[in-house]
Design a protein around this motif. Structure first.
Motif, PDB file in Angstrom:
ATOM      1  N   GLU A 161      -9.819  -3.018  -1.600  1.00  0.00           N
ATOM      2  CA  GLU A 161      -9.051  -2.084  -0.791  1.00  0.00           C
ATOM      3  C   GLU A 161      -8.077  -2.810   0.133  1.00  0.00           C
ATOM      4  O   GLU A 161      -6.988  -2.309   0.418  1.00  0.00           O
ATOM      5  CB  GLU A 161     -10.002  -1.184  -0.005  1.00  0.00           C
ATOM      6  N   MET A 162      -8.454  -3.987   0.582  1.00  0.00           N
ATOM      7  CA  MET A 162      -7.547  -4.783   1.405  1.00  0.00           C
ATOM      8  C   MET A 162      -6.299  -5.164   0.605  1.00  0.00           C
ATOM      9  O   MET A 162      -5.167  -5.034   1.081  1.00  0.00           O
ATOM     10  CB  MET A 162      -8.267  -6.032   1.901  1.00  0.00           C
ATOM     11  N   ASP A 163      -6.506  -5.615  -0.631  1.00  0.00           N
ATOM     12  CA  ASP A 163      -5.377  -5.947  -1.500  1.00  0.00           C
ATOM     13  C   ASP A 163      -4.569  -4.693  -1.840  1.00  0.00           C
ATOM     14  O   ASP A 163      -3.338  -4.733  -1.906  1.00  0.00           O
ATOM     15  CB  ASP A 163      -5.875  -6.599  -2.793  1.00  0.00           C
ATOM     16  N   PHE A 164      -5.267  -3.597  -2.029  1.00  0.00           N
ATOM     17  CA  PHE A 164      -4.654  -2.310  -2.368  1.00  0.00           C
ATOM     18  C   PHE A 164      -3.644  -1.900  -1.298  1.00  0.00           C
ATOM     19  O   PHE A 164      -2.508  -1.500  -1.602  1.00  0.00           O
ATOM     20  CB  PHE A 164      -5.776  -1.268  -2.475  1.00  0.00           C
ATOM     21  N   PHE A 284     -16.714   8.519  -8.669  1.00  0.00           N
ATOM     22  CA  PHE A 284     -15.673   8.334  -7.662  1.00  0.00           C
ATOM     23  C   PHE A 284     -16.309   7.760  -6.407  1.00  0.00           C
ATOM     24  O   PHE A 284     -17.522   7.718  -6.271  1.00  0.00           O
ATOM     25  CB  PHE A 284     -14.936   9.650  -7.360  1.00  0.00           C
ATOM     26  N   GLY A 285     -15.461   7.289  -5.514  1.00  0.00           N
ATOM     27  CA  GLY A 285     -15.952   6.665  -4.292  1.00  0.00           C
ATOM     28  C   GLY A 285     -15.005   5.567  -3.853  1.00  0.00           C
ATOM     29  O   GLY A 285     -13.918   5.391  -4.410  1.00  0.00           O
ATOM     30  N   ALA A 286     -15.418   4.829  -2.833  1.00  0.00           N
ATOM     31  CA  ALA A 286     -14.597   3.731  -2.318  1.00  0.00           C
ATOM     32  C   ALA A 286     -15.506   2.808  -1.520  1.00  0.00           C
ATOM     33  O   ALA A 286     -16.687   3.100  -1.300  1.00  0.00           O
ATOM     34  CB  ALA A 286     -13.462   4.272  -1.446  1.00  0.00           C
ATOM     35  N   GLY A 287     -14.954   1.673  -1.089  1.00  0.00           N
ATOM     36  CA  GLY A 287     -15.725   0.747  -0.282  1.00  0.00           C
ATOM     37  C   GLY A 287     -16.785   0.012  -1.071  1.00  0.00           C
ATOM     38  O   GLY A 287     -16.743  -0.083  -2.297  1.00  0.00           O
ATOM     39  N   ILE A 288     -17.768  -0.514  -0.344  1.00  0.00           N
ATOM     40  CA  ILE A 288     -18.892  -1.240  -0.933  1.00  0.00           C
ATOM     41  C   ILE A 288     -20.116  -0.335  -0.868  1.00  0.00           C
ATOM     42  O   ILE A 288     -20.384   0.291   0.153  1.00  0.00           O
ATOM     43  CB  ILE A 288     -19.138  -2.567  -0.183  1.00  0.00           C
ATOM     44  N   LYS A 289     -20.845  -0.269  -1.965  1.00  0.00           N
ATOM     45  CA  LYS A 289     -21.963   0.668  -2.061  1.00  0.00           C
ATOM     46  C   LYS A 289     -23.246   0.039  -1.529  1.00  0.00           C
ATOM     47  O   LYS A 289     -23.780  -0.912  -2.100  1.00  0.00           O
ATOM     48  CB  LYS A 289     -22.156   1.109  -3.515  1.00  0.00           C
TER      49      LYS A 289
END
Length: 412
Positions: A161-164, A284-289
């Motif tokens: 997400e940082m690169d995104f 779906f989702g985001a971040g670290i699980k």
């Protein structure tokens, strides 16, 4: 004299029910180790799962939204650093911190990119293929990016997400800091204490029922994946754990087919160590699980999707299998469940991931150095962030007066 940290929480931390709660606890413990005097404030009501922060030496404060009492609170506290827990909190309180604690370092804790998770969820539910344009034009993306620009540092839990943000939205790297979960190194002694392959049995799935990706994955397990696994392993069982499970999810409980909906587990460590595999078919989702990280911490291999493993292992091998083909998912689960050598290799991969990417002994000193460097040149750091200053100007002439109007209206 100790520096003062104010954390404004979206909710009170619940480390036993959510990954976000674990993350916040890790941040609090980190700043305690830095010697900060910490106050945690929130507009939310506490629940039975809320952590008693007083036990950590953290002062708790109840605050009110859209009320000038918070301004007085800031003036009296005089924090050196303020953490906004998620962009919605920065929208609500950021302008007040800027005005009444202007010298405080403003940190945004994202947990994950909410806009990315929301856009992916909408695409899945509407049967669309997710696209970058859909995400870029989503209203939540505009709000979240604005909040990042208004903050001095934004903590990104996922390197993906940082690169995104840098590649797709051209957000300057100087405003972002990659900080994953902070956990202890797994020693060989710890590995030797874990239950062996033979001492473990059955499958487990863990997820908070308030989190949409978890609810969706449980439905996928029930309707698609578990029948395939059960066909090959007719005596196997799958146990579903999680706080706040809805009546619909509880209604999926079906012991005859080996599908057990248990509910909240007070001790997730014991739950993970007695099961052989964790299943997480996240669409779906985001971040670290957090569930996948916890599985590695307790030596439990996992089967998940590219969304599930996203940002968690860089180029290192996963501690199990990654696929979003449900037939392949079920086959991988059956294969890993039955073969000790493959299972042990997967467990070893998980240990390597933790010790390479998530060691708090390495990450905490790096965090302190970065905060100190930005704090020492805060004016210069802010001068370079022209868009942030522009957005602050617009916020102070819009959000500020909207909040004042709401406060005045409530008095009538």
């Amino acid at each position: 004299m100790a520096k003062k940290l104010l954390v404004i929480g979206h909710v009170w931390p619940e480390p036993k029910t959510t990954a976000a709660g674990c993350r916040m606890l890790q941040l609090l413990e980190t700043f305690i180790s830095f010697g900060y005097e910490i106050t945690f404030a929130s507009t939310a009501a506490k629940t039975e799962f809320s952590l008693d922060l007083n036990d950590l030496g953290v002062t708790e404060a109840a605050i009110v939204l859209n009320h000038s009492s918070f301004d007085d609170f800031l003036v009296n506290l005089r924090p050196d650093t303020v953490i906004f827990d998620r962009f919605m909190v920065e929208e609500q309180f950021g302008w007040r911190v800027t005005e009444f604690a202007p010298k405080a370092l403003r940190i945004l804790n994202t947990e994950d990119l909410h806009s990315l998770r929301k856009a992916r969820e909408e695409a899945v539910k509407k049967g669309w293929e997710f696209s970058l344009d859909q995400w870029k034009n989503h209203p939540m993306t505009l709000r979240e990016a604005s909040s990042i620009y208004r903050s001095d540092i934004t903590l990104m839990i996922s390197p993906y997400e940082m690169d995104f943000l840098q590649q797709e939205l051209a957000i300057p790297k100087a405003l972002l800091l990659h900080l994953p979960f902070l956990v202890d190194r797994i020693s060989q002694e710890t590995v030797q204490q874990w239950p062996s392959f033979e001492e473990r049995s059955d499958f487990v799935c863990i997820g908070n029922g308030k989190h949409a990706p978890n609810v969706d994955s449980i439905n996928v397990l029930k309707n698609t994946i578990w029948p395939l696994i059960r066909k090959e392993l007719p005596k196997a069982n799958l146990y579903i754990y999680g706080a706040y499970l809805s009546q619909h999810i509880r209604g999926l409980h079906d012991p005859k087919t080996g599908f057990h909906v248990v509910g909240w587990a007070e001790n997730v460590d014991n739950v993970l160590q007695k099961h052989r595999l964790l299943l997480a078919p996240l669409r779906f989702g985001a971040g670290i699980k957090g569930k996948l990280l916890d599985a590695m911490i307790h030596g439990t291999p996992s089967i998940t999707t590219p969304i599930g493993s996203e940002g968690m292992h860089i180029r290192l091998p996963w501690n199990g299998t990654v696929t979003d083909d449900w037939s392949a998912f079920a086959r991988a689960a059956v294969e890993l469940y039955q073969h000790r050598e493959q299972w042990t290799a997967a467990q070893t991969n998980g240990t390597a991931l933790i010790n390479t990417l998530y060691q708090k002994e390495t990450l905490q000193p790096q965090l302190k150095i970065h905060f100190d460097e930005v704090g020492e040149q805060l004016n210069h750091h802010r001068d370079r962030n022209f868009i942030g200053r522009l957005l602050h100007h617009e916020t102070l002439t819009s959000t500020k007066y909207l909040a004042k109007w709401i406060e005045e209206k409530s008095r009538r």
